[in-house]
Design an enzyme around this catalytic site. Structure first.
Site, PDB file in Angstrom:
ATOM      1  CE  LYS A  93     -62.587 -60.717 -37.702  1.00 41.57           C
ATOM      2  NZ  LYS A  93     -63.709 -60.569 -36.754  1.00 41.57           N
TER       3      LYS A  93
HETATM    4  O1  OMP Z   1     -61.259 -59.791 -35.069  1.00 40.58           O
HETATM    5  C1  OMP Z   1     -61.736 -60.503 -34.163  1.00 40.58           C
HETATM    6  O2  OMP Z   1     -62.284 -60.004 -33.201  1.00 40.58           O
HETATM    7  C2  OMP Z   1     -61.446 -61.944 -34.195  1.00 40.58           C
HETATM    8  C3  OMP Z   1     -60.264 -62.332 -34.790  1.00 40.58           C
HETATM    9  C4  OMP Z   1     -59.786 -63.634 -34.610  1.00 40.58           C
HETATM   10  O3  OMP Z   1     -58.697 -63.981 -35.037  1.00 40.58           O
HETATM   11  N1  OMP Z   1     -60.549 -64.516 -33.922  1.00 40.58           N
HETATM   12  C5  OMP Z   1     -61.763 -64.177 -33.364  1.00 40.58           C
HETATM   13  O4  OMP Z   1     -62.382 -65.032 -32.708  1.00 40.58           O
HETATM   14  N2  OMP Z   1     -62.259 -62.905 -33.564  1.00 40.58           N
HETATM   15  C6  OMP Z   1     -63.579 -62.522 -33.022  1.00 40.58           C
HETATM   16  O5  OMP Z   1     -63.494 -62.512 -31.596  1.00 40.58           O
HETATM   17  C7  OMP Z   1     -64.697 -63.021 -31.004  1.00 40.58           C
HETATM   18  C8  OMP Z   1     -64.372 -64.281 -30.244  1.00 40.58           C
HETATM   19  O6  OMP Z   1     -65.499 -64.754 -29.567  1.00 40.58           O
HETATM   20  P1  OMP Z   1     -65.445 -65.888 -28.436  1.00 40.58           P
HETATM   21  O7  OMP Z   1     -64.681 -67.041 -29.000  1.00 40.58           O
HETATM   22  O8  OMP Z   1     -66.880 -66.183 -28.187  1.00 40.58           O
HETATM   23  O9  OMP Z   1     -64.755 -65.282 -27.229  1.00 40.58           O
HETATM   24  C9  OMP Z   1     -65.662 -63.220 -32.170  1.00 40.58           C
HETATM   25  O10 OMP Z   1     -66.400 -62.001 -32.346  1.00 40.58           O
HETATM   26  C10 OMP Z   1     -64.762 -63.436 -33.363  1.00 40.58           C
HETATM   27  O11 OMP Z   1     -65.376 -63.044 -34.568  1.00 40.58           O
END
Ligand code: OMP
Length: 278
Positions: A93
């Protein structure tokens, strides 16, 4: 990796699963702590157990950067271990003035050879375009994120009634092409996803938020898929921490297989492969 190769891999594996390697040293099984690099040992086992089921791995750099030099070493070993033909995402990001953004792009594309980097668009065009200047590399720009805080700015209405995120998507889409630019669309944003697909019909979306954050795979697929699939659905904790004993990798495989099976059936009902020769 270019778009054609990505679409081919989705069709071949019948999967648009991206596994998030959000590897937290404090959450990995105890027995791995005897390894010289426990984070890499964990990632290696997860990759070995799931590489036929997913088309992408996303490495969230926060989980590595917090460990300093050791974390960067684990990240490097992990990116080098991911097999050819699997789309890699540096979830960093980033977002800064053009001169600095160029250095971030070199870090992830040249030094670490990722296929893509997530970028925050708040600083505007010159902060994003340096990531679009590399052949077969991608910028993945935040569109509408999965978190509660998306209401603070992204879901605020502008004077003309449009959401701020809509303006960001429409403007951002003009900076790149569907061949080098994707958008992040949170899986928790089910009400908005069809609207977003209408705004940017051809772009791929990285969709995080299935699993631990409660996003619904079938709903987002029905509303967000395009003829090329156009989705990479990320699951991190829901797969990598499916188990925490000696069999953690087998448990991760079982969880990944469930997602892949559901994806195969969604692909065939929503975006079936074109007939050969068409
Ligand atoms: O850009 C991202 O990957 C991201 C954007 C977003 O809106 N929400 C989000 O959860 N993420 C990322 O996606 C992953 C979600 O992880 P889990 O919730 O464990 O499946 C993490 O690495 C977050 O940082």
């Amino acid at each position: 990796m270019n778009r054609q190769e990505l679409v081919h891999s989705i069709r071949e594996k019948q999967s648009y699963l991206c596994i998030g390697l959000d590897t937290d040293l404090h959450r990995i099984p105890r027995h791995l702590h005897t390894h010289a690099d426990p984070v890499f040992a964990f990632n290696k086992a997860i990759i070995d157990a799931t590489k036929d089921l997913c088309v992408s791995y996303k490495i969230n750099t926060a989980f590595y950067e917090c460990m300093g030099i050791r974390g960067w070493e684990s990240l490097q070993r992990t990116i080098e271990y991911i097999p050819e033909g699997i789309f890699t995402i540096a979830d960093a990001k980033r977002g800064d003035i053009g001169n600095t953004a160029t250095q971030y792009a070199k870090t992830f594309f040249d030094t670490y050879n990722f296929d893509s980097v997530t970028v925050a668009p708040y600083m505007g065009q010159d902060s994003v375009t340096p990531f679009l200047a590399f052949t077969d590399k991608w910028a993945i720009m935040l569109g509408l994120t999965s978190n509660e805080g998306s209401k603070d700015f992204q879901l605020q209405r502008m004077e003309d009634g449009e959401y701020l995120y809509e303006k960001v998507l429409k403007t951002g889409a003009g900076w790149g092409t569907p061949d080098n630019l994707m958008f992040v669309v949170g899986a928790t944003q089910t009400e908005q996803i069809a609207r977003i697909r209408a705004l940017v019909p051809d772009h791929f979306f990285l969709v995080p938020g299935v699993g631990a954050q409660g996003g619904d795979l079938a709903e987002i697929s029905k509303r967000g898929m395009n003829k090329d699939c156009g989705l990479l659905v990320n699951v991190s904790r829901g797969i990598i921490y499916a188990g925490n004993g000696e069999d953690f990798a087998a448990d991760a495989r079982t969880a990944a297989l469930q997602y892949q099976s559901e994806m195969a059936s969604l692909l065939s009902s929503i975006a079936p492969a074109p007939a050969v020769g068409v």
